[in-house]
Scaffold this active site. Structure first.
Site, short mmCIF file in Angstrom:
data_model
loop_
_atom_site.label_atom_id
_atom_site.label_comp_id
_atom_site.label_asym_id
_atom_site.label_seq_id
_atom_site.Cartn_x
_atom_site.Cartn_y
_atom_site.Cartn_z
N HIS A 1 0.82 -1.21 0.00
CA HIS A 1 0.00 0.00 0.00
C HIS A 1 0.85 1.25 0.00
O HIS A 1 0.42 2.30 -0.50
CB HIS A 1 -0.95 -0.01 1.19
CG HIS A 1 -2.24 -0.70 0.89
ND1 HIS A 1 -3.03 -1.25 1.86
CD2 HIS A 1 -2.88 -0.92 -0.28
CE1 HIS A 1 -4.10 -1.78 1.31
NE2 HIS A 1 -4.03 -1.59 0.01
N GLU B 1 2.46 -13.03 -21.73
CA GLU B 1 3.01 -12.90 -20.38
C GLU B 1 3.88 -14.10 -20.01
O GLU B 1 4.70 -14.01 -19.10
CB GLU B 1 1.88 -12.80 -19.35
CG GLU B 1 0.94 -11.64 -19.57
CD GLU B 1 -0.28 -11.72 -18.67
OE1 GLU B 1 -0.27 -11.05 -17.63
OE2 GLU B 1 -1.22 -12.47 -19.00
N ASP C 1 4.98 -9.39 -16.10
CA ASP C 1 4.96 -10.83 -15.86
C ASP C 1 5.94 -11.57 -16.78
O ASP C 1 6.59 -12.53 -16.36
CB ASP C 1 3.55 -11.39 -16.05
CG ASP C 1 2.70 -11.23 -14.80
OD1 ASP C 1 3.29 -11.04 -13.72
OD2 ASP C 1 1.46 -11.28 -14.91
N CYS D 1 1.96 -3.36 -22.75
CA CYS D 1 1.17 -2.73 -21.70
C CYS D 1 1.82 -2.83 -20.32
O CYS D 1 1.18 -2.59 -19.31
CB CYS D 1 -0.24 -3.33 -21.64
SG CYS D 1 -0.29 -5.10 -21.30
#
Length: 950
Positions: A575, A812, A836, A883
């Protein structure tokens, strides 16, 4: 909880041998829609590893962990063989209970079976039952559990007479809900029975809802009374309590009970004698002591020279024979719980040590250590001595995890954990619980004020903290600790510490990193209890250096002064990283504990793009960095002014620049920043925002919001639902996996629930209307998986007939890139997820605090896979996008262009800069640059080559 129903019971079955019987069990699971063919083979694999014989004519065949991919739904099938079948281990089997498990829900049934086996005659009745409902009743009848634990014992009662002591014991059982007022009235009217050793007993069966044994011990001496036992009787269920009481009396040390500490008292009442050798050890098995490890533990116990007993440390659980499989399984021990082994006699120490060592070793299973949270404990209570750490050397780069892009130079402000001074134990349980309740209420009010002031992602995460604070289990755990003698502070932190350990023990990194949120919540309440507040930050601009940044820390920050954030712990998905990106603050995380030794006020360079910090830079390095920052500010301003212009190279080649979105609500902002399309819409946000799978109309409304913002010409590239082991949904449980990144996720998981995938595709096609839509499947390994998803897509598209739609896959997995030529025959486009692809190619977790800096998408191996993908796509006239984070890396943009990438999809904030970078390059030079990069042996040399050209 998994339950057994009558339609899962198959009576009066017959088999020629155990293989035939096991085949029938596997077929029953398949015919019930619970498993595929491969799961039946896994039942035999499990039997090869070890027999699943449980006892009393029952076996419980189930698949191996890797076979969970063949499970369609968690469930059981029960097959009755009245004539019996000789199992491969020589035992006679009358009942097969076969389990298809997606998670560890089946353990509830297994624990229930241990109670069945303990009930006399039940196994025979199951074998002869002629009615399925009767079988269900026999298996589902919950045993009555007798209660004796820390709550039923009252120490230090300020009583002046035996009657007052009796009343206190009975009142405690009423308070716990074991009895009602009638019981109390009956008890106080009785004459206590002497047990000898100054111990007394009162007993009654009136008004009993749960059998229980209470014990009241006086604070001050009462003539002839060391303690009074209060027994709530119910049928035969309380007999086990009498047995435990007799064990205490046989030792002849009843008068000492009042002088024992709580743990020692519970140990004595659990059946451990004062002379027993004991050892404590935590369960580290991922699924606790289920059948297979329990069986190994039992075999080791049977090999010892004397009986070994075992109990759960929590509460006052009875010590049971470690040589009894049903008793050991019946403990229900889960990962992280403490077991206590005990034995008496010559060689007892060796026996219990052997048991403990076997449990630590995993009992035939791979185990991972429980997280060390000593650093998270308040410094007053830190149990592990800490060696002093040395600050990083001056003017020396320190590499960690890049979390939020941008550069900064400013003095550091080291926000060290506060000192919480408090007593671990305290008397007056009611007062301690009141203090804790008031501190929690105060924390809730603080969070509500911060949520109102914060807004955005900070408010969302703080709302999650508010939910954590309201978790009844967390509060109950703290109250239990207070009942055991802890202070409000000590009880609360123990509850937080146990919960954080359990969270950090999860294989899922995303969930494990939420342990920081638990501690943030814990420190807030602890601060209220101790009157401790966080130190005030400086009034001048600074770089915040801290162990980890909690949402409440961020909410207190004056973001106009914070130039950067550096944390000792955390990963790219923590976070602290999410919040830094949301606020546009450069951040580096996971730098290690040495940064906490930095002196306040020293200058630091922080590079959030490269994940690099330099404390006390020399004047020359500082001057270069200041120049880079000024140049970047000018570049950002100029780029924003021309953000709507296309990204065209110096020699006239156009590259489309699109936005990565995690929410359709952000589509309008992406367009305002110059996005020419949405290159990646992470659709899982729609599913994570709802307590159950969103229906068709809900999804249509969500996706339509993005289409409306994009207009009629900008394309939307939507990735179908990508959840699984590392991104779970509460309503779609996924089995725990040793490595969720290599498990059931992406298209693999979606294909196990084809109706969910079909609804999503229908919603996307319907919401698109006549606007351009591009749909792509995640985590595809080969053409077979693509065709499985495409079959669903084709069926829905035949009905909806959206006019402008394409279907592609994300690259990926290395196998997908290697097989790009075969895939290019069938897809409309490829979108390369470099995050990934990089970690799978290099076998490095991009969130790893030590290795993540090496997970570089510019590694030649990754670049070669990108080249293979582009070449295969262009040979068939398909387009290719990128991406991942690599698409916004200024050094990588030219290389990607040179490899032939047609589209770059980046975060909305990066769009103007990426466009401007493309405009400064030529396609011809970029192709030459790409060839040079492919010729380099390492990512470091690729970076060095690129830096030498700037």
């Amino acid at each position: 909880m998994l339950t057994l129903k009558s339609d899962a019971v198959l009576l009066d079955q017959h088999a020629s041998d155990w293989r035939d019987a096991l085949n029938q069990a596997g077929r029953a699971l398949m015919e019930g829609g619970l498993a595929r063919e491969g799961y039946r083979d896994a039942l035999f694999e499990r039997e090869e590893q070890a027999s699943t014989w449980l006892g009393n004519g029952i076996v419980i065949p189930h698949g191996t962990q890797k076979s969970r991919e063949h499970v369609l739904a968690t469930g059981v099938r029960l097959l009755q063989f009245p004539d019996g079948v000789e199992w491969h281990d020589g035992n006679r089997v009358h009942l097969i209970i076969t389990i298809a498990a997606q998670s560890d829900e089946h353990l509830d049934i297994l624990r229930q079976l241990t109670h069945v086996l303990d009930r006399e005659g039940v196994a025979d009745r199951l074998a002869r039952a002629g009615d399925a409902e009767e079988v269900v009743r026999l298996l589902s009848k919950a045993p009555v559990t007798a209660r004796l634990d820390g709550d039923t014992i009252i120490q230090g009662v300020p009583a002046r007479s035996a009657l007052e002591l009796t009343t206190a014991a009975a009142a405690r059982l009423e308070q716990l809900g074991c009895v009602d007022r009638r019981f109390v009235g009956d008890i106080v009217a009785q004459q206590a029975i002497s047990l000898g050793q100054q111990l007394w007993l009162v007993r009654s069966a009136t008004g009993v809802t749960q059998p229980a044994l209470g014990l009241a011990l006086p604070q001050a001496h009462i003539d002839g009374v060391a303690g009074i036992f209060c027994l709530a009787e119910s049928g035969n269920a309380h007999d086990v309590l009498l047995d435990r009481l007799v064990t205490v009396l046989e030792e002849g040390k009843g008068e000492e009970l009042a002088r024992l500490g709580r743990d020692a008292l519970l140990a004595r009442l659990s059946g451990e004698s004062a002379s027993a050798e004991t050892v404590r050890v935590r369960v580290r098995n991922a699924h606790g002591l289920h059948a297979r490890p329990a069986k190994q533990l039992v075999q080791i116990a049977r090999a010892q020279k004397m009986p070994v007993r075992v109990r759960l440390a929590e509460g006052g659980n009875e010590a049971v024979s470690a040589a009894s499989l049903t008793k050991v399984i019946g403990l229900g021990a889960r990962r992280g719980q403490m077991l206590i082994f005990s034995a008496e006699g010559e060689g007892a120490r060796e026996a219990v040590d052997t048991m403990a060592e076997a449990l630590r070793g995993g009992l035939g299973e791979e185990v991972t250590p429980l997280g060390d949270t000593s650093d998270a404990r308040p410094s007053r209570n830190r149990q592990t001595p800490r060696d002093p750490v040395v600050a990083p050397p001056a003017d020396t780069p320190l590499t960690a995890v890049p979390a939020s892009p941008g550069m900064a130079i400013a003095p550091v402000f080291v926000m060290r954990p506060p000192e919480f001074h408090y007593e671990e134990t305290a008397s007056g349980r009611a007062l301690q619980k009141t203090r804790l309740g008031e501190a929690i209420v105060e924390a809730e009010q603080q969070l509500e004020e911060m949520i109102r002031a914060a807004g955005g992602e900070v408010a969302e995460i703080l709302s999650m903290h508010e939910e954590m604070l309201g978790d009844p289990e967390l509060r109950e755990a703290a109250y239990e600790a207070i009942n055991e003698g802890k202070s409000a502070e000590g009880g609360w932190w123990r509850a937080i510490d146990v919960a954080a350990r359990a969270q950090e023990a999860l294989a899922d990194r995303l969930l494990a990193e939420r342990a920081a949120d638990l501690r943030d919540v814990g420190r807030r309440v602890l601060g209220n209890l101790c009157g401790v507040k966080m130190p005030d930050p400086p009034t001048h601009p600074y770089i915040l250096v801290t162990d980890d940044v909690g949402p409440s820390d961020v909410a207190r920050l004056d973001t106009s002064r914070v130039r950067g954030i550096l944390t000792a712990r955390g990963g790219a998905t923590s976070h602290s990283a999410i919040l830094a990106r949301a606020l546009g603050i450069p951040a580096v995380v996971g730098a290690g504990e040495t940064i906490m030794a930095l002196e306040n006020g020293i200058d630091m360079i922080l590079d959030g793009e490269r994940g690099r910090v330099i404390p006390s830079p020399d004047p020359a390095r500082r001057a270069r960095t200041e120049l880079s920052i000024r140049e970047r500010e000018i570049l950002e301003r100029d780029a924003f002014e021309v953000r709507f212009d296309p990204a065209v190279t110096l020699d006239g080649h156009r590259v489309e620049v699109a936005a990565n979105l995690g929410n359709t609500a952000h589509a309008a902002d992406a367009v305002e920043r110059g996005a020419e399309a949405v290159g990646l819409l992470r659709t899982e946000f729609v599913f994570m925002a709802h307590p159950q799978a969103p229906d068709l109309n809900t999804q249509i409304a969500e996706y339509a919001q993005a289409f409306d913002a994009l207009g009629k010409d900008r394309a939307l590239v939507a990735r179908t639902l990508d959840v699984g082991g590392d991104k779970p949904l509460d309503y779609w449980p996924v089995p725990a996996e040793d490595n969720p990144f290599l498990g059931l996720r992406g298209i693999r998981l979606a294909l196990t629930r084809p109706e969910v995938l079909e609804t999503q595709i229908r919603a996307l096609l319907t919401a698109a209307k006549n606007r351009p839509l591009r749909v792509m499947f995640p985590m595809v390994k080969d053409v077979e998986e693509f065709h499985a998803g495409k079959a669903i897509f084709d069926r829905v598209q035949a009905e909806v007939q959206a006019p402008d739609v394409q279907l592609g896959v994300m690259i990926e997995i290395p196998s997908c890139a290697l097989l790009a030529p075969s895939l290019a025959e069938h897809v409309d486009f490829f979108s390369i997820g470099t995050n990934d692809l990089t970690q799978y190619t290099l076998a490095i977790d991009r969130g790893h605090s030590r290795l993540s800096a090496q997970a570089d998408g510019l590694h030649p191996a990754v670049l070669r896979l990108i080249q293979m993908t582009v070449d295969a796509a262009h040979a068939k006239g398909r387009w290719v996008g990128v991406c991942g984070e690599l698409g916004s890396d200024p050094q990588a943009i030219g290389v990607l262009m040179g490899l032939g990438v047609d589209e770059l999809s980046v975060s909305s904030r990066q769009i103007p800069l990426v466009k401007q970078r493309i405009r400064s390059l030529s396609l011809e030079d970029s192709r030459a640059l790409a060839l040079r990069a492919l010729a380099c042996p390492t990512a470091a040399e690729v970076r060095a080559m690129l830096e030498s050209l700037t």
